[in-house]
Design a protein around this motif. Structure first.
Motif, PDB file in Angstrom:
ATOM      1  N   TYR A 118       0.862  -1.178   0.000  1.00  0.00           N
ATOM      2  CA  TYR A 118       0.000   0.000   0.000  1.00  0.00           C
ATOM      3  C   TYR A 118       0.900   1.230   0.000  1.00  0.00           C
ATOM      4  O   TYR A 118       1.627   1.484   0.960  1.00  0.00           O
ATOM      5  CB  TYR A 118      -0.893  -0.016   1.241  1.00  0.00           C
ATOM      6  CG  TYR A 118      -1.750   1.216   1.420  1.00  0.00           C
ATOM      7  CD1 TYR A 118      -2.882   1.412   0.642  1.00  0.00           C
ATOM      8  CD2 TYR A 118      -1.453   2.166   2.399  1.00  0.00           C
ATOM      9  CE1 TYR A 118      -3.686   2.531   0.818  1.00  0.00           C
ATOM     10  CE2 TYR A 118      -2.246   3.286   2.580  1.00  0.00           C
ATOM     11  CZ  TYR A 118      -3.363   3.455   1.784  1.00  0.00           C
ATOM     12  OH  TYR A 118      -4.166   4.559   1.956  1.00  0.00           O
ATOM     13  N   SER A 133      -7.220  -6.511  -0.694  1.00  0.00           N
ATOM     14  CA  SER A 133      -6.058  -7.149  -0.081  1.00  0.00           C
ATOM     15  C   SER A 133      -6.449  -8.381   0.729  1.00  0.00           C
ATOM     16  O   SER A 133      -5.748  -9.391   0.718  1.00  0.00           O
ATOM     17  CB  SER A 133      -5.316  -6.147   0.805  1.00  0.00           C
ATOM     18  OG  SER A 133      -4.820  -5.074   0.027  1.00  0.00           O
ATOM     19  N   VAL A 140       0.346  -7.751   3.618  1.00  0.00           N
ATOM     20  CA  VAL A 140       0.200  -6.384   3.119  1.00  0.00           C
ATOM     21  C   VAL A 140       1.313  -5.546   3.741  1.00  0.00           C
ATOM     22  O   VAL A 140       1.462  -5.501   4.961  1.00  0.00           O
ATOM     23  CB  VAL A 140      -1.172  -5.793   3.463  1.00  0.00           C
ATOM     24  CG1 VAL A 140      -1.267  -4.351   2.976  1.00  0.00           C
ATOM     25  CG2 VAL A 140      -2.284  -6.638   2.840  1.00  0.00           C
ATOM     26  N   THR A 142       3.283  -1.771   4.050  1.00  0.00           N
ATOM     27  CA  THR A 142       3.205  -0.328   3.867  1.00  0.00           C
ATOM     28  C   THR A 142       4.431   0.297   4.519  1.00  0.00           C
ATOM     29  O   THR A 142       4.942  -0.241   5.504  1.00  0.00           O
ATOM     30  CB  THR A 142       1.914   0.270   4.462  1.00  0.00           C
ATOM     31  OG1 THR A 142       1.878   1.677   4.209  1.00  0.00           O
ATOM     32  CG2 THR A 142       1.813   0.028   5.949  1.00  0.00           C
ATOM     33  N   ALA A 148      -0.351   1.701   8.331  1.00  0.00           N
ATOM     34  CA  ALA A 148      -0.626   0.352   8.807  1.00  0.00           C
ATOM     35  C   ALA A 148      -1.809   0.360   9.770  1.00  0.00           C
ATOM     36  O   ALA A 148      -2.688  -0.513   9.707  1.00  0.00           O
ATOM     37  CB  ALA A 148       0.610  -0.232   9.486  1.00  0.00           C
ATOM     38  N   LEU A 151      -4.977   0.811   7.703  1.00  0.00           N
ATOM     39  CA  LEU A 151      -5.328  -0.406   6.978  1.00  0.00           C
ATOM     40  C   LEU A 151      -5.981  -1.436   7.896  1.00  0.00           C
ATOM     41  O   LEU A 151      -6.861  -2.194   7.479  1.00  0.00           O
ATOM     42  CB  LEU A 151      -4.084  -1.005   6.315  1.00  0.00           C
ATOM     43  CG  LEU A 151      -3.526  -0.215   5.130  1.00  0.00           C
ATOM     44  CD1 LEU A 151      -2.163  -0.752   4.726  1.00  0.00           C
ATOM     45  CD2 LEU A 151      -4.479  -0.250   3.943  1.00  0.00           C
ATOM     46  N   HIS A 152      -5.553  -1.452   9.155  1.00  0.00           N
ATOM     47  CA  HIS A 152      -6.142  -2.377  10.125  1.00  0.00           C
ATOM     48  C   HIS A 152      -7.509  -1.888  10.588  1.00  0.00           C
ATOM     49  O   HIS A 152      -8.492  -2.640  10.564  1.00  0.00           O
ATOM     50  CB  HIS A 152      -5.191  -2.529  11.314  1.00  0.00           C
ATOM     51  CG  HIS A 152      -5.741  -3.385  12.423  1.00  0.00           C
ATOM     52  ND1 HIS A 152      -6.135  -4.708  12.234  1.00  0.00           N
ATOM     53  CD2 HIS A 152      -5.977  -3.113  13.731  1.00  0.00           C
ATOM     54  CE1 HIS A 152      -6.574  -5.207  13.369  1.00  0.00           C
ATOM     55  NE2 HIS A 152      -6.494  -4.250  14.291  1.00  0.00           N
ATOM     56  N   ILE A 157      -7.799  -5.179   7.599  1.00  0.00           N
ATOM     57  CA  ILE A 157      -6.740  -6.165   7.383  1.00  0.00           C
ATOM     58  C   ILE A 157      -6.221  -6.628   8.740  1.00  0.00           C
ATOM     59  O   ILE A 157      -5.850  -5.803   9.581  1.00  0.00           O
ATOM     60  CB  ILE A 157      -5.596  -5.564   6.542  1.00  0.00           C
ATOM     61  CG1 ILE A 157      -6.125  -5.146   5.164  1.00  0.00           C
ATOM     62  CG2 ILE A 157      -4.449  -6.569   6.385  1.00  0.00           C
ATOM     63  CD1 ILE A 157      -5.115  -4.389   4.328  1.00  0.00           C
ATOM     64  N   LEU A 162      -0.072  -7.606   8.384  1.00  0.00           N
ATOM     65  CA  LEU A 162       0.503  -6.307   8.043  1.00  0.00           C
ATOM     66  C   LEU A 162       1.984  -6.258   8.410  1.00  0.00           C
ATOM     67  O   LEU A 162       2.394  -6.777   9.451  1.00  0.00           O
ATOM     68  CB  LEU A 162      -0.232  -5.194   8.789  1.00  0.00           C
ATOM     69  CG  LEU A 162      -1.612  -4.801   8.252  1.00  0.00           C
ATOM     70  CD1 LEU A 162      -2.378  -4.000   9.283  1.00  0.00           C
ATOM     71  CD2 LEU A 162      -1.469  -4.005   6.955  1.00  0.00           C
TER      72      LEU A 162
END
Length: 374
Positions: A118, A133, A140, A142, A148, A151-152, A157, A162
């Motif tokens: 990402y 993803s 994933v 980043t 991060a 994204l979580h 994710i 991650l």
């Protein structure tokens, strides 16, 4: 190992440069690396015989309507499956969501581990990136701890999928002092002045419309500050027209793409980034490598790079704050010199060293390849 690196397109930009630099390092370490994506200024089949054209731009937001993008998706998936049969790989590394979506479908049943990086996006796209993803990525990556977390929390994710891995940036090449001085004279004129540089693609993301407003504010107090934007992009002519309409074209220049960013960085007094969103901008690290103080908007991992020792972080879209910081540095040569030295020192940290970062990717690939189940 055999690794496939997939980008939407290999035009001029930080993502493509990161992928190419990482891949060359991996090859030097004895691995086989293939590329797939839209050919561009940085890479195509003529530059690398392991490059495979894949029309991924048509799957991305550049592809137009949703039906058109779906047709392009259905065209790309079998092409990628044929590529994987012709050139078996141990790991696929996708950069951005369009490559991730195509790969999630093309790799079904192959057992090939998939990494997705990402590199940043509009906040409203984090949720959709997370869905893509989760569908097809084993891991994933980043470069930013803040990203991060987003994204979580927003993308859903799982934390154990991650990884935060920075972006290794090559050391700055040598530049000729006379050539740098000549460039400053060309950009500033014989009377001199202060040069504010932005290495920014002409796109909505980079906020060049905001930069125009910043230039207007600075010009109200100083007429010796010159703004230069180096970069190509779909909005370049529109942005140039906006600069003329706002009466700032006399001290704001758009020079288009350059393949010698460090020449301009070494000529600059301040580096400026007005982006609306980022993950971890490579251009900031490049500015550090050249010893240039940085003023940047507080987006993505920018605050993980920039602090008061090396420059300033301002709110996204805050024209007054940005102009104020430029004027503060413009009026204090001693402070700029201190920040320049601190930026150079920061550029030497492990987190920006290619060997250090690329070994992290190599180990990630090894770990995934070892768990592969066909």
């Amino acid at each position: 190992m055999r690794i496939l690196q997939i980008c939407t397109q290999f035009g001029v930009g930080g993502i493509a440069r990161h992928v190419i630099d990482l891949s060359h390092w991996l090859r030097d370490a004895g691995h086989t690396v293939h590329f797939a994506g839209e050919p561009g200024a940085l890479l195509d089949a003529g530059k690398d015989d392991q490059f495979h054209a894949l029309p991924l731009a048509g799957v991305s937001a550049l592809g137009g309507s949703v039906p058109a993008r779906m047709r392009n998706l259905l065209s790309c998936v079998p092409r990628l499956r044929r590529l994987l049969r012709a050139h078996p790989v141990d790991v696929i590394h996708c950069h951005e969501s369009a490559p991730a979506l195509v790969t999630s479908l093309a790799a079904i049943g192959t057992g090939i581990p998939v990494v997705v990086t990402y590199h940043g996006s509009e906040p409203e796209r984090i949720r959709s990136f997370g869905r893509i993803s989760r569908l097809g990525a084993d891991v994933v990556v980043t470069p930013s701890h803040l990203c991060a977390g987003q994204l979580h929390e927003i993308g859903g994710i799982p934390a154990d999928r991650l990884r935060v891995v920075g972006l290794g940036v090559k050391p700055a090449p040598e530049t000729d002092a006379e050539e740098v001085a000549a460039l400053r004279r060309d950009l500033l004129g014989t009377d001199g002045g202060l040069l504010v540089l932005s290495l920014s693609r002409a796109s909505y993301q980079k906020g060049l419309d905001i930069l125009i407003e910043v230039a207007k504010e600075v010009a109200k107090q100083r007429d010796d500050v010159c703004f230069v934007v180096a970069g190509d992009g779909p909005l370049l002519e529109e942005i140039r027209a906006a600069a003329r309409a706002n009466g700032v074209d006399g001290y704001l220049s758009f020079i288009g793409a350059t393949h010698r960013p460090y020449l301009y960085l070494r000529a600059a007094d301040i580096y400026l980034l007005t982006s609306r969103w980022e993950a971890l901008p490579i251009s900031i690290v490049e500015a550090f490598r050249a010893g240039v103080p940085v003023i940047a908007t507080d987006t993505g991992g920018v605050s993980e790079l920039v602090d008061a020792d090396v420059g300033a972080v301002v709110p996204v879209g805050d024209v007054a704050a940005c102009a104020s910081e430029i004027l503060r540095l413009a009026g204090d040569p001693a402070l700029r010199a201190e920040m320049s030295a601190a930026a150079l020192e920061r550029s030497r940290e492990d987190r920006f060293t290619p060997d250090f970062i690329h070994r992290k990717f190599e180990q990630l690939y090894r770990d995934l390849a070892a768990k592969r189940t066909d």
